[in-house]
Design a protein around this motif. Structure first.
Motif, PDB file in Angstrom:
ATOM      1  N   SER A   1       0.837  -1.207   0.000  1.00 22.38           N
ATOM      2  CA  SER A   1       0.000   0.000   0.000  1.00 22.38           C
ATOM      3  C   SER A   1       0.865   1.247   0.000  1.00 22.38           C
ATOM      4  O   SER A   1       0.573   2.220  -0.700  1.00 22.38           O
ATOM      5  N   MET A   2       1.951   1.231   0.784  1.00 19.11           N
ATOM      6  CA  MET A   2       2.869   2.362   0.795  1.00 19.11           C
ATOM      7  C   MET A   2       3.424   2.634  -0.589  1.00 19.11           C
ATOM      8  O   MET A   2       3.464   3.790  -1.047  1.00 19.11           O
ATOM      9  N   HIS A   3       3.831   1.567  -1.285  1.00 22.85           N
ATOM     10  CA  HIS A   3       4.419   1.734  -2.618  1.00 22.85           C
ATOM     11  C   HIS A   3       3.448   2.407  -3.578  1.00 22.85           C
ATOM     12  O   HIS A   3       3.803   3.383  -4.248  1.00 22.85           O
ATOM     13  N   PHE A   4       2.214   1.912  -3.627  1.00 27.24           N
ATOM     14  CA  PHE A   4       1.299   2.438  -4.639  1.00 27.24           C
ATOM     15  C   PHE A   4       0.655   3.764  -4.224  1.00 27.24           C
ATOM     16  O   PHE A   4       0.222   4.528  -5.089  1.00 27.24           O
ATOM     17  N   ILE A   5       0.595   4.042  -2.937  1.00 25.78           N
ATOM     18  CA  ILE A   5       0.201   5.400  -2.529  1.00 25.78           C
ATOM     19  C   ILE A   5       1.267   6.382  -2.987  1.00 25.78           C
ATOM     20  O   ILE A   5       0.963   7.454  -3.527  1.00 25.78           O
ATOM     21  N   ALA A   6       2.535   6.022  -2.791  1.00 26.27           N
ATOM     22  CA  ALA A   6       3.620   6.887  -3.259  1.00 26.27           C
ATOM     23  C   ALA A   6       3.593   7.030  -4.775  1.00 26.27           C
ATOM     24  O   ALA A   6       3.868   8.110  -5.317  1.00 26.27           O
ATOM     25  N   MET A   7       3.239   5.940  -5.481  1.00 26.54           N
ATOM     26  CA  MET A   7       3.213   5.987  -6.940  1.00 26.54           C
ATOM     27  C   MET A   7       2.076   6.847  -7.485  1.00 26.54           C
ATOM     28  O   MET A   7       2.115   7.257  -8.650  1.00 26.54           O
ATOM     29  N   MET A   8       1.072   7.125  -6.651  1.00 29.10           N
ATOM     30  CA  MET A   8       0.015   8.042  -7.095  1.00 29.10           C
ATOM     31  C   MET A   8       0.591   9.431  -7.390  1.00 29.10           C
ATOM     32  O   MET A   8       0.031  10.194  -8.170  1.00 29.10           O
ATOM     33  N   GLY A   9       1.706   9.765  -6.758  1.00 31.43           N
ATOM     34  CA  GLY A   9       2.342  11.048  -7.004  1.00 31.43           C
ATOM     35  C   GLY A   9       3.406  11.010  -8.080  1.00 31.43           C
ATOM     36  O   GLY A   9       4.077  12.018  -8.322  1.00 31.43           O
ATOM     37  N   PHE A  10       3.587   9.855  -8.752  1.00 31.89           N
ATOM     38  CA  PHE A  10       4.605   9.720  -9.788  1.00 31.89           C
ATOM     39  C   PHE A  10       4.002  10.028 -11.147  1.00 31.89           C
ATOM     40  O   PHE A  10       2.994   9.434 -11.539  1.00 31.89           O
ATOM     41  N   THR A  11       4.594  10.946 -11.876  1.00 30.65           N
ATOM     42  CA  THR A  11       4.106  11.324 -13.213  1.00 30.65           C
ATOM     43  C   THR A  11       5.276  11.474 -14.177  1.00 30.65           C
ATOM     44  O   THR A  11       6.416  11.726 -13.766  1.00 30.65           O
ATOM     45  N   VAL A  12       4.969  11.283 -15.451  1.00 24.06           N
ATOM     46  CA  VAL A  12       5.907  11.569 -16.542  1.00 24.06           C
ATOM     47  C   VAL A  12       5.227  12.610 -17.420  1.00 24.06           C
ATOM     48  O   VAL A  12       4.145  12.357 -17.954  1.00 24.06           O
ATOM     49  N   ALA A  13       5.841  13.776 -17.559  1.00 28.72           N
ATOM     50  CA  ALA A  13       5.184  14.907 -18.217  1.00 28.72           C
ATOM     51  C   ALA A  13       4.762  14.584 -19.640  1.00 28.72           C
ATOM     52  O   ALA A  13       3.714  15.052 -20.104  1.00 28.72           O
ATOM     53  N   GLU A  14       5.543  13.767 -20.347  1.00 25.12           N
ATOM     54  CA  GLU A  14       5.276  13.531 -21.764  1.00 25.12           C
ATOM     55  C   GLU A  14       4.374  12.335 -22.029  1.00 25.12           C
ATOM     56  O   GLU A  14       4.092  12.033 -23.194  1.00 25.12           O
ATOM     57  N   SER A  15       3.921  11.632 -20.989  1.00 26.94           N
ATOM     58  CA  SER A  15       3.137  10.421 -21.227  1.00 26.94           C
ATOM     59  C   SER A  15       2.198  10.149 -20.065  1.00 26.94           C
ATOM     60  O   SER A  15       2.578  10.336 -18.900  1.00 26.94           O
ATOM     61  N   PRO A  16       0.977   9.693 -20.370  1.00 29.29           N
ATOM     62  CA  PRO A  16       0.106   9.202 -19.289  1.00 29.29           C
ATOM     63  C   PRO A  16       0.644   7.882 -18.749  1.00 29.29           C
ATOM     64  O   PRO A  16       1.454   7.213 -19.395  1.00 29.29           O
ATOM     65  N   LEU A  17       0.190   7.505 -17.556  1.00 27.64           N
ATOM     66  CA  LEU A  17       0.625   6.261 -16.925  1.00 27.64           C
ATOM     67  C   LEU A  17      -0.573   5.364 -16.660  1.00 27.64           C
ATOM     68  O   LEU A  17      -1.596   5.817 -16.148  1.00 27.64           O
ATOM     69  N   ASN A  18      -0.435   4.102 -17.021  1.00 33.65           N
ATOM     70  CA  ASN A  18      -1.420   3.082 -16.665  1.00 33.65           C
ATOM     71  C   ASN A  18      -0.709   1.950 -15.935  1.00 33.65           C
ATOM     72  O   ASN A  18       0.528   1.881 -15.914  1.00 33.65           O
ATOM     73  N   TYR A  19      -1.513   1.052 -15.351  1.00 35.48           N
ATOM     74  CA  TYR A  19      -0.944  -0.090 -14.628  1.00 35.48           C
ATOM     75  C   TYR A  19      -1.651  -1.367 -15.061  1.00 35.48           C
ATOM     76  O   TYR A  19      -2.869  -1.388 -15.213  1.00 35.48           O
ATOM     77  N   ASP A  20      -0.854  -2.425 -15.235  1.00 33.89           N
ATOM     78  CA  ASP A  20      -1.398  -3.730 -15.556  1.00 33.89           C
ATOM     79  C   ASP A  20      -1.927  -4.380 -14.274  1.00 33.89           C
ATOM     80  O   ASP A  20      -1.195  -4.499 -13.280  1.00 33.89           O
ATOM     81  N   LYS A  21      -3.186  -4.806 -14.314  1.00 31.51           N
ATOM     82  CA  LYS A  21      -3.835  -5.298 -13.098  1.00 31.51           C
ATOM     83  C   LYS A  21      -3.173  -6.580 -12.586  1.00 31.51           C
ATOM     84  O   LYS A  21      -2.924  -6.736 -11.389  1.00 31.51           O
ATOM     85  N   ARG A  22      -2.888  -7.533 -13.473  1.00 32.16           N
ATOM     86  CA  ARG A  22      -2.323  -8.808 -13.019  1.00 32.16           C
ATOM     87  C   ARG A  22      -0.960  -8.628 -12.375  1.00 32.16           C
ATOM     88  O   ARG A  22      -0.667  -9.208 -11.313  1.00 32.16           O
ATOM     89  N   THR A  23      -0.112  -7.835 -12.988  1.00 31.63           N
ATOM     90  CA  THR A  23       1.223  -7.618 -12.431  1.00 31.63           C
ATOM     91  C   THR A  23       1.140  -6.887 -11.101  1.00 31.63           C
ATOM     92  O   THR A  23       1.897  -7.177 -10.163  1.00 31.63           O
ATOM     93  N   THR A  24       0.208  -5.953 -10.992  1.00 30.25           N
ATOM     94  CA  THR A  24       0.036  -5.209  -9.747  1.00 30.25           C
ATOM     95  C   THR A  24      -0.421  -6.123  -8.621  1.00 30.25           C
ATOM     96  O   THR A  24       0.095  -6.058  -7.497  1.00 30.25           O
ATOM     97  N   PHE A  25      -1.371  -7.011  -8.913  1.00 30.04           N
ATOM     98  CA  PHE A  25      -1.810  -7.978  -7.901  1.00 30.04           C
ATOM     99  C   PHE A  25      -0.680  -8.954  -7.558  1.00 30.04           C
ATOM    100  O   PHE A  25      -0.513  -9.349  -6.400  1.00 30.04           O
TER     101      PHE A  25
END
Length: 279
Positions: free
Chosen positions: A70-94
């Motif tokens: 939970s700590m990792h992905f809460i922190a990742m909510m603040g991670f951005t790349v200016a030139e590209s949107p970010l998505n996450y693969d559900k299976r890998t995340t689980f």
């Protein structure tokens, strides 16, 4: 240059604190919560009957794994790349959550059954630390963007060392720290170490842009991470309730008294002796 005005092969502009201190602070508190519950459960496993030990160790492993994830992905909510949107693969995340719980569990069970010998602490701490690092980099592998991630080998190695040292120290605290305030202090230090590992690992990241406007795959963070975080957070709250209502705590049994040991004698006030009454 592609149609979106992004030069293919260039380095993306990365921001790990797009929400300011809000995401690092929330991530740190979540790591502390998971660490506090996990350490408390591990301590309890050493103080209860042997038949109850696997349950407490499993609860502790799930609490620490869920807290770290939970700590990792809460922190990742603040991670951005200016030139590209970010998505996450559900299976890998689980899968990263499962890796965290399983590998932390192996380390905790080693210490829970082998005791606080140097060998068990080093072995359990190494496995647990590698689990934390594996969870982090597997979670990063689930990221989808118009580019790919590159890592500094030196900083990645440093982040793994930090994870192993932090995990070993946490396991040592679980089997040696006694008392509520000492446990809270240990969990604060553990939260700081886990958060430090995360941001050390993020310092190793560089995004190499591919360009293009094709589909990213995966799901947007708001639609995937926020709902996924609900489950581990609810679990941590429920685990906290279990720990709070642990019979050893309710009955007032001190932490250092193990099952089977006779409780310390309670002093009984002596009745005063009066001189005989002369009628």
């Amino acid at each position: 240059m592609d149609g979106a005005g992004v030069v293919t092969g260039t380095v993306g502009t990365v921001d790990g604190f797009s929400y300011g201190v809000m995401t690092p602070l929330a991530a740190y508190l979540m790591a502390c919560l998971g660490g506090a519950l996990g350490l408390r459960c591990t301590t309890r496993s050493l103080l209860v009957e042997r038949s109850w030990r696997p349950g407490w160790l499993a609860l502790g492993a799930t609490a620490i794994g869920s807290g770290i994830w939970s700590m990792h992905f809460i922190a990742m909510m603040g991670f951005t790349v200016a030139e590209s949107p970010l998505n996450y693969d559900k299976r890998t995340t689980f899968a990263s959550l499962a890796v965290a719980i399983v590998m932390v569990g192996i380390g905790i069970f080693i210490v829970g059954y082998r005791g606080s010998t140097p060998m068990s602490l080093v072995t359990g701490g190494t496995i647990t630390g590698l689990g934390v690092a594996s969870m982090h980099y597997l979670g990063m592998a689930g990221m989808r963007l118009r580019g790919h991630l590159e890592y500094s080998t030196t900083i990645v190695t440093l982040s793994v060392v930090v994870a192993v040292v932090a995990a070993t120290a946490a396991l040592w605290a679980a089997v040696t720290v006694r008392g509520l305030w000492a446990a809270i202090g240990a969990s604060l230090v553990m939260g700081l170490a886990v958060s430090g590992m995360h941001y050390t690992a993020m310092a190793a990241v560089r995004v190499r842009l591919h360009g293009g406007l094709g589909a990213l795959g995966g799901e947007a963070p708001a639609g995937l991470l926020a709902p996924m975080l609900v489950g581990p957070v609810v679990f941590l709250v429920l685990a906290g309730v279990v720990v709070m209502f642990d019979p050893l705590l309710v009955m007032g049994t001190p932490d250092w008294q193990k099952p089977g040991e006779a409780p310390e004698p309670v002093p009984v006030p002596r009745r005063p002796v009066y001189p005989p009454y002369d009628a």
